[in-house]
Design a protein around this motif. Structure first.
Motif, mmCIF file in Angstrom:
data_model
loop_
_atom_site.group_PDB
_atom_site.id
_atom_site.type_symbol
_atom_site.label_atom_id
_atom_site.label_comp_id
_atom_site.label_asym_id
_atom_site.label_seq_id
_atom_site.Cartn_x
_atom_site.Cartn_y
_atom_site.Cartn_z
ATOM 1 N N MET A 1 0.855 -1.199 0.000
ATOM 2 C CA MET A 1 0.000 0.000 0.000
ATOM 3 C C MET A 1 0.891 1.250 0.000
ATOM 4 N N ASN A 2 0.701 2.161 -0.992
ATOM 5 C CA ASN A 2 1.510 3.369 -1.016
ATOM 6 C C ASN A 2 0.963 4.393 -0.029
ATOM 7 N N LEU A 3 1.731 5.468 0.191
ATOM 8 C CA LEU A 3 1.383 6.461 1.206
ATOM 9 C C LEU A 3 0.013 7.074 0.969
ATOM 10 N N GLN B 1 -2.585 5.823 -0.103
ATOM 11 C CA GLN B 1 -3.687 4.919 0.219
ATOM 12 C C GLN B 1 -3.656 4.456 1.668
ATOM 13 N N HIS B 2 -2.645 4.877 2.427
ATOM 14 C CA HIS B 2 -2.536 4.422 3.805
ATOM 15 C C HIS B 2 -3.682 5.001 4.628
ATOM 16 N N PRO B 3 -4.343 4.179 5.468
ATOM 17 C CA PRO B 3 -5.490 4.669 6.254
ATOM 18 C C PRO B 3 -5.187 5.913 7.074
ATOM 19 N N LEU B 4 -4.016 5.962 7.720
ATOM 20 C CA LEU B 4 -3.666 7.136 8.515
ATOM 21 C C LEU B 4 -3.555 8.379 7.647
ATOM 22 N N PHE B 5 -2.920 8.247 6.491
ATOM 23 C CA PHE B 5 -2.755 9.384 5.586
ATOM 24 C C PHE B 5 -4.113 9.868 5.086
ATOM 25 N N LEU C 1 -10.912 5.924 9.560
ATOM 26 C CA LEU C 1 -9.762 5.069 9.831
ATOM 27 C C LEU C 1 -10.181 3.625 10.075
ATOM 28 N N ALA D 1 -8.887 0.730 7.596
ATOM 29 C CA ALA D 1 -7.884 -0.181 8.150
ATOM 30 C C ALA D 1 -8.431 -1.571 8.411
ATOM 31 N N SER E 1 0.232 4.711 14.433
ATOM 32 C CA SER E 1 0.960 3.628 13.749
ATOM 33 C C SER E 1 1.511 2.632 14.762
ATOM 34 N N THR F 1 0.188 -1.201 15.176
ATOM 35 C CA THR F 1 1.167 -2.273 15.013
ATOM 36 C C THR F 1 1.188 -3.189 16.234
#
Length: 322
Positions: free
Chosen positions: A1-3, A5-9, A112, A116, A308, A312
């Protein structure tokens, strides 16, 4: 997943952009000081009540899974009162305590959770959202009204009897733009009726305007408020809000036998940055505005790292909830 598309972004970037646009508007004086208070009143007296009433008007108590509620909110309220006791019984301490426990579940949490963990995660998140404002904003309103009553007595104003003071506090708390629409919407939901479209649609439009305008106001106030000297206490809010609170909520949920995806969603909800409602409380009661702005901005920035970390750790400790 690129930045991108990241849920946090995806969930945090709109928050940053709206605050940044408000900051620009404040620096360019597109919104002047005289208008900030009026816009704050518009949000507090019209937009928030519309959002809260419409949200609660579809909440049926018998359909709620109360285990996440019972695991989440006693811990959160306990932390709130602990901070007030530690800092002293004042307007500032109550607002800072609210900032330390009030999560941005609507603008960030819902997005989010779905991005996620999928739509299944929304069941737990929306359960928390449905009573989040009801519990925390009502508790905050009650405590702040008690502080205001005490300040009036300390100024030498005529001290009414205890029963009169309690009655005034209860009245001030109920006839208030936060608890009143929550309770009204909750009572309406129990009738089994549905809001007519001609009423529901305007409420939806007003409610959807709340988040963007509130965050823009945070940016406007950020441009006008000197924050020197506020970053250190704001960092204390970050430690409690972004790290300590999710730890305590996770332990509480685990103690009640909650596991899997609901456990992860609860911990992530607790780790979210400060919601804009707290800034509106600070404005409403004319206290700790600069510190609240600093705490809101810092918890949001730090959430890129702390969320993050939390997500994690939860994937490692609770693989069934990832």
């Amino acid at each position: 997943m690129n930045l991108a598309q990241h849920p946090l972004f995806v969930s945090l970037t709109p928050v940053f952009l709206l605050i940044a646009l408000g900051y620009l508007a404040g620096r360019r004086e597109w919104i002047r000081d005289s208008a900030v208070k009026d816009l704050s009143n518009l949000v507090f007296l019209l937009l928030i009540p519309a959002l809260l009433f419409r949200t609660m008007a579809s909440v049926h108590l018998e359909a709620l899974d109360l285990r996440p509620v019972l695991a989440y909110f006693p811990v959160v309220v306990l932390v709130l009162f602990a901070i007030v006791a530690w800092r002293g019984f004042s307007r500032e301490s109550v607002v800072i305590a609210m900032a330390s426990v009030f999560s941005n579940m609507v603008m960030i949490g819902i997005t989010l959770a779905e991005l996620a963990y999928g739509k299944t995660a929304l069941v737990t998140m929306l359960t928390l959202v449905s009573v989040h404002a009801l519990i925390l904003l009502s508790v905050g309103s009650v405590v702040l009204e008690l502080v205001v009553a005490r300040e009036a007595r300390e100024r030498g104003e005529a001290a009414p009897p205890l029963w009169a003071t309690l009655g005034s506090v209860i009245k001030g708390t109920l006839i208030h733009p936060i608890p009143l629409p929550i309770l009204s919407g909750l009572l309406f939901a129990q009738t089994g009726w549905s809001l007519p479209v001609v009423i529901d649609k305007p409420l939806q439009l007003l409610g959807s305007a709340f988040g963007p305008i509130a965050l823009v106001l945070v940016g406007v106030s950020l441009a006008r408020t000197p924050l020197a000297g506020h970053w250190r206490p704001a960092f204390g809010v970050v430690l409690v809000k972004n790290l300590l609170l999710p730890l305590l909520v996770g332990l509480s949920a685990w103690g009640l036998g909650i596991g899997g995806l609901p456990l992860t969603v609860m911990v992530v909800a607790a780790a979210l940055p400060v919601g804009a409602n707290v800034f509106l409380f600070a404005q409403r009661y004319d206290t700790a505005q600069a510190l609240t702005i600093a705490a809101t901005g810092l918890t949001t920035v730090m959430a890129l790292f702390t969320l993050s970390l939390v997500m994690t750790v939860m994937t490692w400790l609770n693989p069934l909830g990832g």
